[in-house]
Design a protein around this motif. Structure first.
Motif, short mmCIF file in Angstrom:
data_model
loop_
_atom_site.label_atom_id
_atom_site.label_comp_id
_atom_site.label_asym_id
_atom_site.label_seq_id
_atom_site.Cartn_x
_atom_site.Cartn_y
_atom_site.Cartn_z
N PHE A 113 0.82 -1.22 0.00
CA PHE A 113 0.00 0.00 0.00
C PHE A 113 0.85 1.26 0.00
CE2 PHE A 113 -3.32 -3.03 1.18
CZ PHE A 113 -4.24 -2.69 0.19
N LEU A 114 2.01 1.20 0.58
CA LEU A 114 2.93 2.34 0.52
C LEU A 114 3.33 2.58 -0.93
CD1 LEU A 114 4.63 4.46 2.03
CD2 LEU A 114 6.44 2.74 2.19
N ARG A 115 3.66 1.50 -1.63
CA ARG A 115 4.04 1.64 -3.05
C ARG A 115 2.87 2.09 -3.91
NH1 ARG A 115 8.76 -2.60 -4.65
NH2 ARG A 115 10.08 -2.10 -2.88
N VAL A 116 1.68 1.56 -3.61
CA VAL A 116 0.50 1.99 -4.36
C VAL A 116 0.30 3.49 -4.17
CG1 VAL A 116 -2.04 1.87 -4.41
CG2 VAL A 116 -0.70 -0.23 -4.40
N TYR A 117 0.37 3.94 -2.92
CA TYR A 117 0.14 5.35 -2.61
C TYR A 117 1.17 6.26 -3.30
CZ TYR A 117 -0.99 9.55 0.01
OH TYR A 117 -1.36 10.82 0.36
N THR A 118 2.43 5.86 -3.22
CA THR A 118 3.48 6.71 -3.80
C THR A 118 3.54 6.63 -5.32
OG1 THR A 118 5.15 5.00 -3.44
CG2 THR A 118 4.93 6.69 -1.73
N ASN A 119 2.90 5.62 -5.89
CA ASN A 119 2.96 5.45 -7.35
C ASN A 119 1.60 5.54 -8.03
OD1 ASN A 119 5.86 4.79 -7.90
ND2 ASN A 119 5.41 3.24 -6.34
#
Length: 190
Positions: A53-59
């Motif tokens: 979810f961190l990667r989803v949010y930042t990307n």
């Protein structure tokens, strides 16, 4: 559902925190189950969910709205699991596998019509043999088999998640299934 997810992704991209929270609610359990099935470790599975979810949010700005959101998020989660498996292989320890009784997994939730103690014991032993067989799959077959049979994804969806041609996915699923069949026959489960 694809339309709803795409709309939520657009809203989240524009700073709508509630929309992102809804995406998290839609996928946190699915990503956790994927990660747990691949890694067999509660803490690592939870870490993968957070990192996904961190990667989803930042990307979010990189999400292609012509693609299914589920494919995109599964690809992120699967790749994180594969990365962890590769790192784990480098520091593999025989003792690490001994105590693998963390929480319940999908095998322990298989339904049984036979409620006798003998039936329960047999089912438990069979589930353990199947789990060990899946664990022993070569890495290149493991993710394809898990996505196909435990997440019920189509070959096309797996192709998109793993970013490889459908023909390669089909071959890996077939070879993985054959590997499991041979392994389970050796253990006389089938």
């Amino acid at each position: 559902m694809n339309f709803v997810e795409t709309r939520l992704a657009k809203l989240a991209r524009n700073g709508d925190r509630r929309a992102f929270s809804e995406l998290v609610d839609l996928y946190k359990d699915k990503i956790y189950h994927l990660a747990y099935r691949m890694l067999h470790n509660v803490q690592e599975a939870e870490d993968v969910v957070q990192e996904t979810f961190l990667r989803v949010y930042t990307n979010l700005n990189r999400y292609d709205e012509t693609q299914k959101f589920s494919t995109w998020i599964y690809r992120i989660g699967t790749n994180l699991c594969i990365d962890r498996l590769r790192k784990r292989k480098a520091s593999y320890s025989l003792d690490a596998e001994v105590n693998d009784s963390e929480g319940s997994d999908w095998y322990s939730m298989l339904a049984s019509n036979d409620r006798t103690p003998e039936g329960e014991l047999l089912l438990s032993e069979t589930q353990e043999q199947v789990r060990r067989a899946i664990d022993s799959l070569p890495e290149k077959y493991k993710s394809a088999v898990i996505l196909r049979y435990l997440h019920d994804m189509s070959l096309q969806e797996i192709s998109e998640v793993l970013d490889m041609p459908v023909t390669t996915v089909k071959t890996r699923v077939h070879r993985g299934r054959e590997y499991l069949r041979e392994r389970l026959e050796k253990e006389s489960v089938l």
